[in-house]
Design a protein around this motif. Structure first.
Motif, PDB file in Angstrom:
ATOM      1  N   ARG A 110       0.826  -1.205   0.000  1.00  0.00           N
ATOM      2  CA  ARG A 110       0.000   0.000   0.000  1.00  0.00           C
ATOM      3  C   ARG A 110       0.862   1.258   0.000  1.00  0.00           C
ATOM      4  O   ARG A 110       0.557   2.239  -0.695  1.00  0.00           O
ATOM      5  CB  ARG A 110      -0.924  -0.008   1.212  1.00  0.00           C
ATOM      6  CG  ARG A 110      -1.927  -1.165   1.194  1.00  0.00           C
ATOM      7  CD  ARG A 110      -2.842  -1.131   2.395  1.00  0.00           C
ATOM      8  NE  ARG A 110      -3.791  -2.253   2.367  1.00  0.00           N
ATOM      9  CZ  ARG A 110      -4.712  -2.474   3.285  1.00  0.00           C
ATOM     10  NH1 ARG A 110      -4.830  -1.637   4.326  1.00  0.00           N
ATOM     11  NH2 ARG A 110      -5.523  -3.502   3.194  1.00  0.00           N
ATOM     12  N   ILE A 111       1.935   1.245   0.769  1.00  0.00           N
ATOM     13  CA  ILE A 111       2.802   2.421   0.823  1.00  0.00           C
ATOM     14  C   ILE A 111       3.517   2.629  -0.505  1.00  0.00           C
ATOM     15  O   ILE A 111       3.618   3.757  -1.008  1.00  0.00           O
ATOM     16  CB  ILE A 111       3.811   2.274   1.985  1.00  0.00           C
ATOM     17  CG1 ILE A 111       3.066   2.325   3.316  1.00  0.00           C
ATOM     18  CG2 ILE A 111       4.871   3.361   1.914  1.00  0.00           C
ATOM     19  CD1 ILE A 111       3.936   2.041   4.513  1.00  0.00           C
ATOM     20  N   LEU A 112       4.028   1.542  -1.103  1.00  0.00           N
ATOM     21  CA  LEU A 112       4.724   1.677  -2.390  1.00  0.00           C
ATOM     22  C   LEU A 112       3.762   2.108  -3.490  1.00  0.00           C
ATOM     23  O   LEU A 112       4.154   2.849  -4.405  1.00  0.00           O
ATOM     24  CB  LEU A 112       5.399   0.352  -2.755  1.00  0.00           C
ATOM     25  CG  LEU A 112       6.587  -0.054  -1.872  1.00  0.00           C
ATOM     26  CD1 LEU A 112       7.163  -1.380  -2.331  1.00  0.00           C
ATOM     27  CD2 LEU A 112       7.669   1.025  -1.895  1.00  0.00           C
ATOM     28  N   GLU A 113       2.520   1.669  -3.422  1.00  0.00           N
ATOM     29  CA  GLU A 113       1.538   2.136  -4.397  1.00  0.00           C
ATOM     30  C   GLU A 113       1.224   3.613  -4.184  1.00  0.00           C
ATOM     31  O   GLU A 113       0.988   4.360  -5.146  1.00  0.00           O
ATOM     32  CB  GLU A 113       0.266   1.292  -4.297  1.00  0.00           C
ATOM     33  CG  GLU A 113       0.446  -0.119  -4.865  1.00  0.00           C
ATOM     34  CD  GLU A 113      -0.711  -1.034  -4.525  1.00  0.00           C
ATOM     35  OE1 GLU A 113      -1.634  -0.589  -3.798  1.00  0.00           O
ATOM     36  OE2 GLU A 113      -0.704  -2.211  -4.978  1.00  0.00           O
ATOM     37  N   ALA A 114       1.250   4.061  -2.929  1.00  0.00           N
ATOM     38  CA  ALA A 114       1.072   5.490  -2.652  1.00  0.00           C
ATOM     39  C   ALA A 114       2.256   6.293  -3.201  1.00  0.00           C
ATOM     40  O   ALA A 114       2.078   7.392  -3.754  1.00  0.00           O
ATOM     41  CB  ALA A 114       0.916   5.728  -1.158  1.00  0.00           C
ATOM     42  N   VAL A 115       3.462   5.752  -3.053  1.00  0.00           N
ATOM     43  CA  VAL A 115       4.646   6.401  -3.638  1.00  0.00           C
ATOM     44  C   VAL A 115       4.500   6.504  -5.158  1.00  0.00           C
ATOM     45  O   VAL A 115       4.834   7.536  -5.765  1.00  0.00           O
ATOM     46  CB  VAL A 115       5.916   5.616  -3.266  1.00  0.00           C
ATOM     47  CG1 VAL A 115       7.129   6.144  -4.033  1.00  0.00           C
ATOM     48  CG2 VAL A 115       6.164   5.704  -1.763  1.00  0.00           C
ATOM     49  N   ARG A 116       3.980   5.447  -5.746  1.00  0.00           N
ATOM     50  CA  ARG A 116       3.750   5.477  -7.199  1.00  0.00           C
ATOM     51  C   ARG A 116       2.758   6.582  -7.555  1.00  0.00           C
ATOM     52  O   ARG A 116       2.951   7.294  -8.548  1.00  0.00           O
ATOM     53  CB  ARG A 116       3.222   4.113  -7.664  1.00  0.00           C
ATOM     54  CG  ARG A 116       2.774   4.099  -9.106  1.00  0.00           C
ATOM     55  CD  ARG A 116       2.327   2.707  -9.526  1.00  0.00           C
ATOM     56  NE  ARG A 116       1.821   2.708 -10.891  1.00  0.00           N
ATOM     57  CZ  ARG A 116       1.543   1.614 -11.576  1.00  0.00           C
ATOM     58  NH1 ARG A 116       1.709   0.430 -11.032  1.00  0.00           N
ATOM     59  NH2 ARG A 116       1.104   1.688 -12.818  1.00  0.00           N
ATOM     60  N   ASP A 117       1.713   6.737  -6.767  1.00  0.00           N
ATOM     61  CA  ASP A 117       0.737   7.802  -7.039  1.00  0.00           C
ATOM     62  C   ASP A 117       1.389   9.177  -6.954  1.00  0.00           C
ATOM     63  O   ASP A 117       1.103  10.063  -7.779  1.00  0.00           O
ATOM     64  CB  ASP A 117      -0.430   7.709  -6.052  1.00  0.00           C
ATOM     65  CG  ASP A 117      -1.275   6.466  -6.258  1.00  0.00           C
ATOM     66  OD1 ASP A 117      -1.232   5.907  -7.376  1.00  0.00           O
ATOM     67  OD2 ASP A 117      -1.965   6.035  -5.319  1.00  0.00           O
TER      68      ASP A 117
END
Length: 421
Positions: free
Chosen positions: A60-67
């Motif tokens: 979830r955090i890495l996907e937030a970084v991607r966003d």
């Protein structure tokens, strides 16, 4: 008129400089805080993977970084025209948390995103702040010259100018004017430097490869669908045409066999009918074969095949060919049927009284242009013949361009990279 034009140009440039300063200030004030937060969360989450908590939180955090990185990509393109490609590896939607975590940690693009967070809060902060400093700092110098120096304590410096009286305050204002002139010239370029730095960190060099794979996947699917549709058409034509006639011939021949002794006259009539049916079946088979791969294309090449195609059109068509050799058979076939579709569209929809076709090969590129003086308005739309041509050419990395203003003329240009024998 010249004065108004120059004034408009100055106002436009001033607006561009001010926008660069405000945008840079927003990036410098907002994004580093987000980058620090994402970096801390990422580090903590990855550290918690051995005890199992990080397996749930890391994706979830890495996907937030991607966003966050995607937002910067969008701003780079919208504000400065800097395109930053992304090359994320697909993650299975129903994968387990461990599989998702492992896939994201092994993705080079995700690693670039995390590295960018560190760069963005340091060098990125400086490059984003520079346009704002150049634009707004001069106004402090002007304020100093206007009397602010009187309330400032001893030892105040404006840039490299020590301010101790009105004379040095005017020197500070002069320095501010120089900085403002530099801002007027360089502030937008400095914001572009910030986004170029972002691209240098985020771009893995695989963006073009990912786009290439996507295009190839789409064109392969189109090619498979087109081939399946073509096979169904051939099957239908054989079933409804030549096959039906051959079955009828077989029945006639059986009847003739029984009538030879009883009714020779009737047998002769049936023989004539069978002969006509055989001629018609042969013609249909030839038309079918010509639709699959015209014999003239196989024997004489693309240039002569297009000339033969033009001769069958009801509209006078001039064909110019400059091909010193022949392309591979699949390329020739794709080009031939693409030209055939474009010519059919010109005859059926354009209302043209004359058509020009030009074929030539330069620098590894087969280029074909079809021009008519019809009514214009041709577009590449879903379900149109031109969309089918575009898909056919895309299978060979070819491109299609259409110029067709209302009222004409229409020029359709096709390019396919290939070598000639």
């Amino acid at each position: 008129m010249t004065t108004n034009t120059n004034s408009g140009g100055f106002r436009g440039r001033a607006r561009e400089v001010l926008l660069a300063a405000v945008r840079g200030l927003v990036l410098a004030l907002v994004m580093p805080a987000i980058s620090i937060l994402c970096s801390v969360l990422t580090a903590v989450s990855v550290a918690l993977i051995p005890i199992g908590v990080g397996i749930v939180t890391t994706p979830r955090i890495l996907e937030a970084v991607r966003d966050v990185a995607d937002v910067r990509r969008r701003l780079a393109h919208e504000w400065c025209g800097v395109r930053i490609p992304s090359a994320y590896r697909p993650v299975p939607a129903n994968a387990s948390p461990w599989t998702r975590t492992l896939a994201l940690l092994q993705d080079p693009q995700v690693g670039r995103d995390v590295l960018w967070l560190l760069v963005d809060m340091t060098a990125g902060f400086v490059t984003a702040l520079l346009p704002a400093v150049l634009v707004f700092y001069p106004f402090e110098g002007f304020a100093v010259a206007a009397g602010l120096w009187r309330v400032l304590g001893d030892g105040y410096w404006y840039g490299f100018v020590p301010v101790s009286g009105q004379a040095t305050a005017f020197a500070a204002a002069g320095l501010g004017a120089v900085i403002l002139v530099a801002a007027f010239r360089y502030a937008p370029a400095l914001l572009t430097v910030h986004f170029n730095l972002t691209r240098a960190v985020l771009d893995t060099g695989q963006g073009e490869l990912v786009e290439r794979v996507r295009v190839l996947t789409e064109t392969r699917k189109d090619a498979v669908d087109t081939s399946a549709a073509e096979l169904r058409r051939i099957e239908r034509d054989l079933h409804d045409g030549a096959q039906a006639r051959l079955v009828a011939m077989g029945m006639d021949l059986g009847t003739i066999e029984m009538l030879l002794d009883k009714d020779p006259e009737k047998a002769r009539q049936l023989l004539a009918q069978a002969r006509r049916a055989s001629v018609e079946a042969l013609g249909e088979l030839r038309d079918l074969v010509r639709g699959i791969h015209p014999p003239v294309l196989a024997e004489r090449g693309l240039g002569d095949a297009v000339r033969a195609l033009a001769l069958r059109l009801p509209v006078p068509t001039e064909v110019t060919v400059d091909l010193p050799g022949r392309a591979d058979a699949p390329v020739e076939s794709a080009a031939y049927f693409a030209v055939s579709e474009v010519l059919t569209n010109a005859v059926k929809h354009a209302g043209a009284d004359r058509i020009w076709v030009d074929l030539h090969h330069r620098e590894g590129m087969l280029r074909i242009s079809v021009t008519d003086h019809g009514r214009g308005g041709a577009v590449i739309g879903a379900g149109s013949g031109l969309a089918g041509v575009e898909r056919r050419l895309g299978t060979f990395d070819g491109v299609l361009a259409v110029s067709s203003p209302a009222g004409g003329p229409t020029m359709v240009t096709m390019e396919i990279p290939c070598a000639l024998s």
